[in-house]
Structure formats: structure tokens, C-alpha cells
Design a protein around this motif. Structure first.
Motif, short mmCIF file in Angstrom:
data_model
loop_
_atom_site.label_atom_id
_atom_site.label_comp_id
_atom_site.label_asym_id
_atom_site.label_seq_id
_atom_site.Cartn_x
_atom_site.Cartn_y
_atom_site.Cartn_z
N TYR A 1 0.82 -1.21 0.00
CA TYR A 1 0.00 0.00 0.00
C TYR A 1 0.86 1.26 0.00
CZ TYR A 1 -4.57 -2.14 0.27
OH TYR A 1 -5.72 -2.82 -0.05
N HIS A 2 2.10 1.15 0.47
CA HIS A 2 3.01 2.31 0.54
C HIS A 2 4.40 1.81 0.19
CE1 HIS A 2 -0.20 3.00 3.64
NE2 HIS A 2 -0.28 4.15 3.00
N GLU B 1 -8.68 12.23 -3.47
CA GLU B 1 -7.71 11.13 -3.39
C GLU B 1 -8.20 9.92 -4.17
OE1 GLU B 1 -6.95 9.32 0.48
OE2 GLU B 1 -5.04 8.53 -0.25
N MET B 2 -7.36 9.45 -5.05
CA MET B 2 -7.62 8.19 -5.74
C MET B 2 -7.06 7.07 -4.87
SD MET B 2 -8.04 5.87 -7.89
CE MET B 2 -7.31 4.25 -7.74
N GLY B 3 -7.96 6.29 -4.22
CA GLY B 3 -7.52 5.15 -3.41
C GLY B 3 -7.35 5.51 -1.95
N PHE B 4 -8.46 5.56 -1.21
CA PHE B 4 -8.44 5.92 0.23
C PHE B 4 -7.64 4.91 1.05
CE2 PHE B 4 -10.78 5.22 4.34
CZ PHE B 4 -10.33 6.36 4.99
N GLY B 5 -7.82 3.63 0.77
CA GLY B 5 -7.03 2.56 1.41
C GLY B 5 -7.03 2.62 2.91
N THR B 6 -5.84 2.74 3.49
CA THR B 6 -5.69 2.74 4.96
C THR B 6 -6.15 4.05 5.57
OG1 THR B 6 -3.47 3.69 4.85
CG2 THR B 6 -3.64 1.28 4.75
N GLU C 1 -12.68 4.65 -3.26
CA GLU C 1 -12.04 3.38 -2.91
C GLU C 1 -12.88 2.24 -3.48
OE1 GLU C 1 -9.02 2.33 -1.38
OE2 GLU C 1 -9.92 0.58 -2.32
N ALA C 2 -12.23 1.41 -4.27
CA ALA C 2 -12.95 0.30 -4.90
C ALA C 2 -12.92 -0.98 -4.05
CB ALA C 2 -12.36 0.01 -6.28
N TYR C 3 -11.92 -1.09 -3.18
CA TYR C 3 -11.77 -2.32 -2.39
C TYR C 3 -11.56 -1.93 -0.92
CZ TYR C 3 -10.61 -3.70 -7.14
OH TYR C 3 -10.62 -3.86 -8.50
N ARG D 1 -15.13 2.55 -8.25
CA ARG D 1 -13.88 2.53 -9.02
C ARG D 1 -13.66 3.94 -9.57
NH1 ARG D 1 -13.49 -1.17 -13.78
NH2 ARG D 1 -14.96 0.36 -14.54
N LEU D 2 -12.43 4.35 -9.65
CA LEU D 2 -12.13 5.66 -10.23
C LEU D 2 -12.76 5.78 -11.62
CD1 LEU D 2 -10.61 8.39 -10.24
CD2 LEU D 2 -8.67 7.17 -11.26
N GLN D 3 -12.72 4.69 -12.37
CA GLN D 3 -13.23 4.71 -13.75
C GLN D 3 -14.70 5.13 -13.80
OE1 GLN D 3 -11.40 2.35 -12.23
NE2 GLN D 3 -10.54 0.88 -13.65
N ASP E 1 -2.98 7.83 -6.00
CA ASP E 1 -2.29 6.78 -5.23
C ASP E 1 -2.86 5.40 -5.57
OD1 ASP E 1 -0.42 5.80 -3.47
OD2 ASP E 1 -1.47 6.42 -1.64
N GLN F 1 -1.90 -2.38 -12.46
CA GLN F 1 -3.14 -1.68 -12.81
C GLN F 1 -2.88 -0.74 -14.00
OE1 GLN F 1 -4.62 0.06 -8.89
NE2 GLN F 1 -6.28 -1.34 -9.42
C1 LIG Z 1 -1.31 2.06 -3.28
S1 LIG Z 1 -2.82 1.77 -2.39
C2 LIG Z 1 -2.88 3.33 -1.56
C3 LIG Z 1 -3.92 3.44 -0.53
C4 LIG Z 1 -4.02 4.71 0.31
N1 LIG Z 1 -3.79 5.94 -0.40
C5 LIG Z 1 -3.24 4.60 1.59
O1 LIG Z 1 -2.47 5.52 1.90
O2 LIG Z 1 -3.43 3.61 2.28
C6 LIG Z 1 -4.02 1.86 -3.73
C7 LIG Z 1 -5.47 1.96 -3.31
O3 LIG Z 1 -6.29 2.11 -4.47
C8 LIG Z 1 -7.42 1.26 -4.36
N2 LIG Z 1 -7.91 0.96 -5.72
C9 LIG Z 1 -7.40 0.05 -6.59
N3 LIG Z 1 -8.06 0.11 -7.77
C10 LIG Z 1 -8.98 1.09 -7.66
C11 LIG Z 1 -9.93 1.64 -8.55
N4 LIG Z 1 -10.08 1.18 -9.80
N5 LIG Z 1 -10.71 2.66 -8.12
C12 LIG Z 1 -10.59 3.12 -6.82
N6 LIG Z 1 -9.70 2.62 -5.93
C13 LIG Z 1 -8.90 1.63 -6.33
C14 LIG Z 1 -6.88 0.05 -3.64
O4 LIG Z 1 -7.90 -0.72 -3.05
C15 LIG Z 1 -5.96 0.72 -2.61
O5 LIG Z 1 -6.67 1.07 -1.46
#
Ligand SMILES: C[S@@+](CC[C@H](N)C(=O)[O-])C[C@H]1O[C@@H](n2cnc3c(N)ncnc32)[C@H](O)[C@@H]1O
Length: 224
Positions: A28-29, A62-67, A91-93, A140-142, A157, A164
Motif C-alpha cells: 500500500y506504501h 484522493e484516488m484510493g483511500f485505502g488505509t 475506494e474500490a476495495y 472505481r475511479l473509472q 495513489d 493496474q
Molecule cells: C497504493 S494503495 C494506496 C492506498 C491509500 N492511499 C493509503 O495511503 O493507504 C491503492 C489503493 O487504491 C485502491 N484501488 C485500486 N483500484 C482502484 C480503482 N479502480 N478505483 C478506486 N480505488 C482503487 C486500492 O484498493 C488501494 O486502497
């Protein structure tokens, strides 16, 4: 669509924790330090050195909220600098809150509020504090759209282009450019030439900046 079952907690080289996803074969980082990466790219280059128009509030996507580490550090920055921030992320997952708890990011940063961010209802703006409005969208961002050129700073991110490739294209960056304000900045950890090219094709002026420890360069794209 939760994605926590197979995730592994790892210790990065600056002493902060992160996650490894066997599904994506991705961390993730940065393994050189999750905290130093987030501070260097998103908070320092993205926020502190933002040179665009001073909007109030500052609008961040932010693309990808994650943690939630980037969001938590942005909340901290807003309070430290008394700047009002509107934060929207996709956040997709989504992760389970208990997965994120194991990373101890509130202790690491000294900033409370991560649980609030993790447990916030999807798609509903949450006034986390008088200075920080937070909205996370499960998509999904898409599939994400916003009806105007709105955001000042984009934290891009996604997982790496190797796993991907569909997220680092000219088409995706054009989609992002459409909701980025003129003069808005997109920052990302990936400086590959295909990413630079795709950003330029989408209308960003691309700058290479020194990366955090363990990474030579990172990118900032300024929307023309
Ligand atoms: C590199 S990690 C970074 C997460 C976050 N920024 C962090 O600091 O924890 C990428 C993140 O993008 C999310 N992700 C992957 N594909 C995605 C999509 N198509 N649309 C939205 N989020 C997506 C993943 O689930 C993951 O949480």
C-alpha cells in the motif's frame, strides 16, 4: 466489495506499518517508509507547496483511500495550518476497520480521527471538524464523475502501472483533469515515462521532483 482477508501487515523501513496485498502483489506504501512517503509526496509536495489559486476550502481528491493515512495526515495539516479542507476520495476495495487498526496510524501521527474516517458512511459528507469535511465514495475511479473542474489537489495513489495499467492511461488522466481546477496539482509516486506522457496528453504540465528516501523521482502535474 471488501478486500481484507488476505492482506498482510508489514513493517516499513521508517518504522511505520503498511499492508501487502497478495491479490495485487502490491504494497500500500513504499517499503522504505509509509509515513515518510505520504508526508513527502502528498503533504509536502501536494499541499504545502501547492502554488495554485487559494481556494477556501482547499478541495482535495484522493484516488484510493485505502488505509486512510493520507487523509489522516491531511486532517492534521488542516488543523496545524488552520486551513479549511474539503476532502473527497474513492475506494474500490475497502478495508475492514480492524485491518487498519493494526497499523496504529493514530499513534504514529499523533492525530486522532482515523476511526471516524474509516467508519464514515459511504457517499455522505462528514464534518470531521470545523476545518475538515470528508466524503468517501465506494466506487472505481473509472466510474467516478464530478460535474465541474473543482479539485485543487489530486492525490493519485493507485497501485502501480505493472498491475493496474488501466489506471495510468491518457483516458483516465483526462477524466481526472475534467474535475481538476485550472492550476490544480496532481501528485503521484510513480514517475515512469509512460505516466509522464499520459499526464501530458491529458493536459497536465509535468514536473519531476526528488522522491522520498528510496525513490529517485516523483511527479507533479499542473493542470493548464
Ligand atoms: C497504493 S494503495 C494506496 C492506498 C491509500 N492511499 C493509503 O495511503 O493507504 C491503492 C489503493 O487504491 C485502491 N484501488 C485500486 N483500484 C482502484 C480503482 N479502480 N478505483 C478506486 N480505488 C482503487 C486500492 O484498493 C488501494 O486502497
Amino acid at each position: 466489495m471488501e478486500h481484507s482477508a488476505d492482506l498482510q501487515v508489514i513493517l516499513t523501513k521508517d518504522g511505520s506499518y503498511s499492508l501487502y496485498s497478495p491479490h495485487f502483489d502490491q504494497f500500500y506504501h513504499s517499503i522504505h517508509g509509509s509515513l515518510q512517503e505520504s508526508l513527502h509526496i502528498y503533504i509536502d509536495l501536494g499541499l504545502r507547496r501547492f502554488k495554485g489559486p487559494e481556494t477556501q476550502p482547499l478541495r482535495i481528491f484522493e484516488m484510493g483511500f485505502g488505509t486512510g493515512l493520507n487523509a489522516l495526515l491531511t486532517l492534521q495539516w488542516a488543523h496545524q495550518h488552520q486551513r479549511s479542507v474539503q476532502y473527497v476520495c474513492v475506494e474500490a476495495y475497502p478495508l475492514l476497520p480492524q485491518t487498519v487498526e493494526a497499523l496504529h496510524y493514530e499513534n504514529l501521527t499523533g492525530q486522532p480521527g482515523l476511526q471516524l474516517l474509516q467508519e464514515a458512511a459511504w457517499g455522505v459528507p462528514l464534518p470531521v471538524s470545523p476545518l475538515f469535511e470528508f466524503t468517501k465514495i465506494a466506487t472505481r475511479l473509472q466510474d467516478f464523475t464530478w460535474n465541474e473542474a473543482f479539485f485543487d489537489v489530486i492525490y493519485f495513489d493507485a497501485f502501480a502501472p505493472r498491475v493496474q495499467p488501466e489506471l495510468w492511461t491518457h483516458e483516465i488522466f483526462a477524466q481526472v483533469a475534467a474535475f481538476t481546477a485550472t492550476g490544480g496539482n496532481l501528485v503521484t509516486y510513480c514517475a515512469k515515462s509512460i505516466v509522464q506522457r499520459a499526464l501530458r496528453q491529458a493536459g497536465f504540465v509535468v514536473e519531476k521532483h526528488p522522491g522520498p528516501h528510496g525513490k529517485r523521482h516523483v511527479l507533479r502535474g499542473i493542470k493548464g
